[in-house]
Scaffold this active site. Structure first.
Site, PDB file in Angstrom:
ATOM      1  N   ASP A   6       0.796  -1.237   0.000  1.00 34.63           N
ATOM      2  CA  ASP A   6       0.000   0.000   0.000  1.00 34.63           C
ATOM      3  C   ASP A   6       0.836   1.299   0.000  1.00 34.63           C
ATOM      4  O   ASP A   6       1.455   1.636   1.007  1.00 34.63           O
ATOM      5  CB  ASP A   6      -0.952   0.044   1.195  1.00 34.63           C
ATOM      6  CG  ASP A   6      -1.916  -1.135   1.227  1.00 34.63           C
ATOM      7  OD1 ASP A   6      -1.539  -2.213   0.740  1.00 34.63           O
ATOM      8  OD2 ASP A   6      -3.019  -0.974   1.761  1.00 34.63           O
ATOM      9  N   GLU A  37      -4.150   1.605  -3.195  1.00 33.90           N
ATOM     10  CA  GLU A  37      -5.453   2.031  -2.635  1.00 33.90           C
ATOM     11  C   GLU A  37      -5.363   3.295  -1.782  1.00 33.90           C
ATOM     12  O   GLU A  37      -6.375   3.957  -1.569  1.00 33.90           O
ATOM     13  CB  GLU A  37      -6.108   0.896  -1.834  1.00 33.90           C
ATOM     14  CG  GLU A  37      -5.419   0.620  -0.507  1.00 33.90           C
ATOM     15  CD  GLU A  37      -6.372   0.123   0.591  1.00 33.90           C
ATOM     16  OE1 GLU A  37      -7.540  -0.135   0.310  1.00 33.90           O
ATOM     17  OE2 GLU A  37      -5.909   0.018   1.733  1.00 33.90           O
ATOM     18  N   ASN A  38      -4.166   3.636  -1.279  1.00 34.23           N
ATOM     19  CA  ASN A  38      -4.026   4.839  -0.434  1.00 34.23           C
ATOM     20  C   ASN A  38      -3.162   5.905  -1.099  1.00 34.23           C
ATOM     21  O   ASN A  38      -2.628   6.796  -0.427  1.00 34.23           O
ATOM     22  CB  ASN A  38      -3.388   4.475   0.917  1.00 34.23           C
ATOM     23  CG  ASN A  38      -4.090   3.346   1.636  1.00 34.23           C
ATOM     24  OD1 ASN A  38      -3.556   2.246   1.739  1.00 34.23           O
ATOM     25  ND2 ASN A  38      -5.287   3.609   2.108  1.00 34.23           N
ATOM     26  N   HIS A  66     -10.265   0.869   0.093  1.00 34.72           N
ATOM     27  CA  HIS A  66     -10.294   2.327  -0.131  1.00 34.72           C
ATOM     28  C   HIS A  66     -10.522   2.692  -1.598  1.00 34.72           C
ATOM     29  O   HIS A  66     -10.421   3.865  -1.975  1.00 34.72           O
ATOM     30  CB  HIS A  66      -8.997   2.980   0.365  1.00 34.72           C
ATOM     31  CG  HIS A  66      -8.942   3.115   1.860  1.00 34.72           C
ATOM     32  ND1 HIS A  66      -9.712   4.033   2.531  1.00 34.72           N
ATOM     33  CD2 HIS A  66      -8.255   2.434   2.792  1.00 34.72           C
ATOM     34  CE1 HIS A  66      -9.485   3.916   3.834  1.00 34.72           C
ATOM     35  NE2 HIS A  66      -8.608   2.947   4.015  1.00 34.72           N
ATOM     36  N   HIS A 149      -6.225  -8.520  -0.147  1.00 33.31           N
ATOM     37  CA  HIS A 149      -6.375  -7.353   0.716  1.00 33.31           C
ATOM     38  C   HIS A 149      -7.333  -7.717   1.851  1.00 33.31           C
ATOM     39  O   HIS A 149      -8.556  -7.731   1.662  1.00 33.31           O
ATOM     40  CB  HIS A 149      -6.915  -6.193  -0.134  1.00 33.31           C
ATOM     41  CG  HIS A 149      -6.719  -4.862   0.493  1.00 33.31           C
ATOM     42  ND1 HIS A 149      -5.508  -4.222   0.500  1.00 33.31           N
ATOM     43  CD2 HIS A 149      -7.569  -4.058   1.166  1.00 33.31           C
ATOM     44  CE1 HIS A 149      -5.625  -3.070   1.137  1.00 33.31           C
ATOM     45  NE2 HIS A 149      -6.869  -2.957   1.565  1.00 33.31           N
ATOM     46  N   HIS A 174      -3.366  -4.547   3.481  1.00 29.13           N
ATOM     47  CA  HIS A 174      -4.460  -3.885   4.203  1.00 29.13           C
ATOM     48  C   HIS A 174      -4.106  -3.537   5.651  1.00 29.13           C
ATOM     49  O   HIS A 174      -4.465  -2.469   6.124  1.00 29.13           O
ATOM     50  CB  HIS A 174      -5.773  -4.682   4.190  1.00 29.13           C
ATOM     51  CG  HIS A 174      -6.869  -4.035   4.992  1.00 29.13           C
ATOM     52  ND1 HIS A 174      -7.433  -2.824   4.634  1.00 29.13           N
ATOM     53  CD2 HIS A 174      -7.482  -4.410   6.154  1.00 29.13           C
ATOM     54  CE1 HIS A 174      -8.364  -2.504   5.540  1.00 29.13           C
ATOM     55  NE2 HIS A 174      -8.404  -3.431   6.463  1.00 29.13           N
ATOM     56  N   HIS A 176      -1.235  -2.785   6.835  1.00 23.36           N
ATOM     57  CA  HIS A 176      -0.126  -1.831   6.831  1.00 23.36           C
ATOM     58  C   HIS A 176       0.985  -2.228   7.811  1.00 23.36           C
ATOM     59  O   HIS A 176       1.860  -1.412   8.105  1.00 23.36           O
ATOM     60  CB  HIS A 176      -0.603  -0.393   7.145  1.00 23.36           C
ATOM     61  CG  HIS A 176      -1.373   0.242   6.026  1.00 23.36           C
ATOM     62  ND1 HIS A 176      -1.476   1.613   5.872  1.00 23.36           N
ATOM     63  CD2 HIS A 176      -2.059  -0.300   4.997  1.00 23.36           C
ATOM     64  CE1 HIS A 176      -2.220   1.881   4.810  1.00 23.36           C
ATOM     65  NE2 HIS A 176      -2.587   0.741   4.270  1.00 23.36           N
TER      66      HIS A 176
END
Ligand SMILES: [Fe+2]
Ligand SMILES: [Fe+2]
Length: 264
Positions: A6, A37-38, A66, A149, A174, A176
């Protein structure tokens, strides 16, 4: 191949831009997949941030829960062939849950994105979706990479075990938080429960620490800004035998960006 976990906000994109060209050379990387996604301000992805990441040397981008945070993502889903969303959204959702990446003399690489259901919003069953999609991808590629994820380690390990021998690698995203359980399962599938995240680690999962603490202390919503300190590019490097599609080696990656404050 290199998987980049991510990418969080501008610091994450900067880490990819500054570190990836050198990593590609030093580690002789053929294919780069990244979870985006981020990428836009920590929430979702836009056309501009996606272009920036592709230009830095990422070949295929995956996403996660996200996905819908930025409205423009629909443009990416409809037009960007290198962008993959979780496969197990309901039928009729724009975009694709898998694709086959082709680049010159390299063997084709299937890339699939799935989202878990444990402690996450309900989607279609990722186990069922994965089985049929892997069979489809195997007709066009011996090498298959899955970004799962998901929140729960049990769900990630179970899916990895179920697909062992049918895919080259499954790496989770996901949470992190990078896990230290990288391994190759008996059937030849490389596995890591979570690749971590690419962005500022002097933070809570990439966001400013104080606001997150305040949220937990007061139980009131707060604005979560992307943090800035100690930027790392995280993920994993997987070596795959192109004849069999089986993994030979998996190694966690956590590369620091030198002087993140000096290069705004
Ligand atoms: Fe994320
Ligand atoms: Fe996520």
């Amino acid at each position: 191949m290199l998987f980049i976990a991510d990418i969080v906000g501008q610091p994450g994109r900067r880490a990819v831009k500054e570190l990836l060209p050198e990593l590609r050379r030093r580690l002789a990387i053929d294919v780069v997949v990244a979870n985006g996604e981020n990428a836009a301000g920590g929430s979702g992805i836009t056309v501009k941030t996606a272009d920036e990441i592709f230009a830095a040397g990422v070949d295929v981008m995956t996403s996660g829960d996200h996905l819908w945070d930025q409205k423009e993502v629909v443009g990416l889903l409809e037009n960007e062939k290198r962008f993959v969303r979780p496969l197990n959204y309901p039928a009729g959702t724009p975009g694709q849950g898998s694709m086959i990446f082709r680049n010159g003399a390299l063997p084709p690489v299937g890339v699939m994105n799935l989202q878990g259901r444990t402690f996450m919003p309900p989607l279609e069953n990722p186990f069922h979706a994965a089985l049929s999609e892997v069979e489809k991808l195997r007709r066009g590629a011996k090498i298959i990479f899955v970004d799962f994820h998901a929140e729960a380690t049990s769900e990630k390990i179970a899916l990895g075990r179920m697909l062992d021998g049918r895919i080259s690698a499954l790496i989770g995203t996901h949470t992190h938080v990078q896990t230290s359980d990288e391994q190759i399962f008996p059937g030849g599938t490389a596995f890591l429960s979570d690749g971590g995240f690419t962005g500022p680690h002097e933070s809570v999962l990439g966001r400013e620490i104080d606001a997150i603490i305040k949220r937990f202390v007061t139980c009131q919503p707060q604005k979560f800004e992307v943090a800035s300190g100690r930027v790392l590019l995280q993920g994993a490097l997987v070596e795959i035998d192109e004849q069999s599609g089986k993994a030979l080696k998996i190694q966690r990656v956590s590369e620091p960006l030198a002087d993140p404050e000096k290069n705004p």
